[in-house]
Scaffold this motif. Sequence first.
Motif, PDB file in Angstrom:
ATOM      1  N   ILE A 142       1.188  30.813  43.339  1.00 28.04           N
ATOM      2  CA  ILE A 142       0.347  30.843  44.545  1.00 28.04           C
ATOM      3  C   ILE A 142       1.096  30.236  45.726  1.00 28.04           C
ATOM      4  O   ILE A 142       1.096  30.777  46.838  1.00 28.04           O
ATOM      5  CB  ILE A 142      -0.967  30.079  44.285  1.00 28.04           C
ATOM      6  CG1 ILE A 142      -1.790  30.812  43.211  1.00 28.04           C
ATOM      7  CG2 ILE A 142      -1.777  29.906  45.562  1.00 28.04           C
ATOM      8  CD1 ILE A 142      -2.929  30.010  42.637  1.00 28.04           C
ATOM      9  N   MET A 143       1.774  29.127  45.489  1.00 32.67           N
ATOM     10  CA  MET A 143       2.491  28.441  46.566  1.00 32.67           C
ATOM     11  C   MET A 143       3.688  29.259  47.038  1.00 32.67           C
ATOM     12  O   MET A 143       3.939  29.383  48.242  1.00 32.67           O
ATOM     13  CB  MET A 143       2.927  27.058  46.085  1.00 32.67           C
ATOM     14  CG  MET A 143       1.735  26.142  45.764  1.00 32.67           C
ATOM     15  SD  MET A 143       2.171  24.681  44.775  1.00 32.67           S
ATOM     16  CE  MET A 143       2.806  23.592  46.044  1.00 32.67           C
ATOM     17  N   LEU A 144       4.440  29.830  46.088  1.00 25.38           N
ATOM     18  CA  LEU A 144       5.602  30.654  46.472  1.00 25.38           C
ATOM     19  C   LEU A 144       5.165  31.925  47.183  1.00 25.38           C
ATOM     20  O   LEU A 144       5.824  32.369  48.133  1.00 25.38           O
ATOM     21  CB  LEU A 144       6.437  30.983  45.234  1.00 25.38           C
ATOM     22  CG  LEU A 144       7.194  29.802  44.611  1.00 25.38           C
ATOM     23  CD1 LEU A 144       7.866  30.217  43.311  1.00 25.38           C
ATOM     24  CD2 LEU A 144       8.226  29.223  45.583  1.00 25.38           C
ATOM     25  N   ASN A 145       4.060  32.516  46.744  1.00 28.80           N
ATOM     26  CA  ASN A 145       3.545  33.704  47.431  1.00 28.80           C
ATOM     27  C   ASN A 145       3.169  33.371  48.873  1.00 28.80           C
ATOM     28  O   ASN A 145       3.435  34.163  49.798  1.00 28.80           O
ATOM     29  CB  ASN A 145       2.328  34.264  46.689  1.00 28.80           C
ATOM     30  CG  ASN A 145       2.695  35.043  45.444  1.00 28.80           C
ATOM     31  OD1 ASN A 145       3.863  35.387  45.242  1.00 28.80           O
ATOM     32  ND2 ASN A 145       1.719  35.312  44.605  1.00 28.80           N
ATOM     33  N   HIS A 146       2.565  32.222  49.081  1.00 28.16           N
ATOM     34  CA  HIS A 146       2.189  31.814  50.435  1.00 28.16           C
ATOM     35  C   HIS A 146       3.424  31.685  51.328  1.00 28.16           C
ATOM     36  O   HIS A 146       3.377  32.006  52.529  1.00 28.16           O
ATOM     37  CB  HIS A 146       1.435  30.486  50.393  1.00 28.16           C
ATOM     38  CG  HIS A 146       1.017  30.012  51.753  1.00 28.16           C
ATOM     39  ND1 HIS A 146      -0.138  30.438  52.382  1.00 28.16           N
ATOM     40  CD2 HIS A 146       1.619  29.143  52.619  1.00 28.16           C
ATOM     41  CE1 HIS A 146      -0.231  29.864  53.567  1.00 28.16           C
ATOM     42  NE2 HIS A 146       0.815  29.072  53.729  1.00 28.16           N
TER      43      HIS A 146
ATOM     44  N   ALA B  45      -9.179  29.739  42.838  1.00 22.86           N
ATOM     45  CA  ALA B  45      -7.728  29.571  42.858  1.00 22.86           C
ATOM     46  C   ALA B  45      -7.333  28.427  43.780  1.00 22.86           C
ATOM     47  O   ALA B  45      -8.073  28.027  44.676  1.00 22.86           O
ATOM     48  CB  ALA B  45      -7.074  30.867  43.325  1.00 22.86           C
ATOM     49  N   ILE B  46      -6.155  27.905  43.529  1.00 21.17           N
ATOM     50  CA  ILE B  46      -5.579  26.886  44.410  1.00 21.17           C
ATOM     51  C   ILE B  46      -5.397  27.499  45.792  1.00 21.17           C
ATOM     52  O   ILE B  46      -4.931  28.633  45.929  1.00 21.17           O
ATOM     53  CB  ILE B  46      -4.243  26.391  43.848  1.00 21.17           C
ATOM     54  CG1 ILE B  46      -4.527  25.524  42.608  1.00 21.17           C
ATOM     55  CG2 ILE B  46      -3.460  25.596  44.865  1.00 21.17           C
ATOM     56  CD1 ILE B  46      -3.329  25.226  41.793  1.00 21.17           C
ATOM     57  N   ALA B  47      -5.797  26.758  46.819  1.00 18.17           N
ATOM     58  CA  ALA B  47      -5.826  27.318  48.167  1.00 18.17           C
ATOM     59  C   ALA B  47      -4.954  26.518  49.127  1.00 18.17           C
ATOM     60  O   ALA B  47      -4.870  25.285  49.030  1.00 18.17           O
ATOM     61  CB  ALA B  47      -7.264  27.342  48.681  1.00 18.17           C
TER      62      ALA B  47
ATOM     63  N   PHE C 127      -1.653  22.272  49.317  1.00 17.45           N
ATOM     64  CA  PHE C 127      -2.495  23.224  48.609  1.00 17.45           C
ATOM     65  C   PHE C 127      -3.441  22.424  47.724  1.00 17.45           C
ATOM     66  O   PHE C 127      -3.030  21.446  47.101  1.00 17.45           O
ATOM     67  CB  PHE C 127      -1.648  24.162  47.741  1.00 17.45           C
ATOM     68  CG  PHE C 127      -0.664  24.984  48.511  1.00 17.45           C
ATOM     69  CD1 PHE C 127      -0.907  26.317  48.782  1.00 17.45           C
ATOM     70  CD2 PHE C 127       0.524  24.417  48.979  1.00 17.45           C
ATOM     71  CE1 PHE C 127       0.013  27.084  49.491  1.00 17.45           C
ATOM     72  CE2 PHE C 127       1.451  25.170  49.687  1.00 17.45           C
ATOM     73  CZ  PHE C 127       1.192  26.510  49.945  1.00 17.45           C
ATOM     74  N   GLN C 128      -4.697  22.841  47.662  1.00 22.43           N
ATOM     75  CA  GLN C 128      -5.670  22.071  46.888  1.00 22.43           C
ATOM     76  C   GLN C 128      -6.329  22.916  45.811  1.00 22.43           C
ATOM     77  O   GLN C 128      -6.646  24.089  46.021  1.00 22.43           O
ATOM     78  CB  GLN C 128      -6.747  21.500  47.798  1.00 22.43           C
ATOM     79  CG  GLN C 128      -7.700  20.531  47.077  1.00 22.43           C
ATOM     80  CD  GLN C 128      -8.583  19.769  48.039  1.00 22.43           C
ATOM     81  OE1 GLN C 128      -9.066  20.322  49.012  1.00 22.43           O
ATOM     82  NE2 GLN C 128      -8.789  18.491  47.777  1.00 22.43           N
TER      83      GLN C 128
END
Length: 200
Positions: free
Chosen positions: A136-140, A2-4, A23-24
């Motif tokens: 993923i970005m919004l969850n972070h 997954a994107i991290a 994020f990568q």
Amino acid sequence: MAIAFVATSKLPTAFGDFNISVFQDPETGEEHVALSKGLEQPPSTPVLVRVHSECLTGDAFASLKCDCGPQLKATQKLIDEAGQGVILYLRQEGRGIGLTNKIRAYALQDQGHDTVDANLMLNLPADARKYDMCKIMLNHLHVKQVKLITNNPLKINALKALGIDVVDRVALTVGLNPFNEQYLKTKLERMAHMYKKDDF
């Protein structure tokens, strides 16, 4: 894989102070960015969000062929005035076809073809973007509800399909000029973007 999340830092800009987070995607090496404000604590109300795909010509070179640069700047100003929001800056140049193919498509547009037909003539999709990384970005950032700054119904549907709670749409009509009038009409007429005909 997954994107991290990689790193975050403060970023003062001409439109106010923001935080920038990178994020990568470990498979492609692509680095996506979240430019956020007012999200130091998990928000309890819906957050202004723009999903903005990279546009080197518009964002960096102030091209008049599109409205991308003005949209990005107007969003930064809007978020700064609201005191809270995030821009998800996705590395998907040319609606996902890449910079080289985008310039090839530009050359076809110079011959009179619209943006959709130019892509199709290159055997490319009209829009090849993906939005999985948004969740993923919004969850972070602990963003649970979104007021999406967009004129594109496909973005709304794509985010909802990922389980993102899009509670409202914020229209953004900026950057219209004689050089991009046909480009914007194509988005209205062939890609169902939610401009009004009297915008032109």
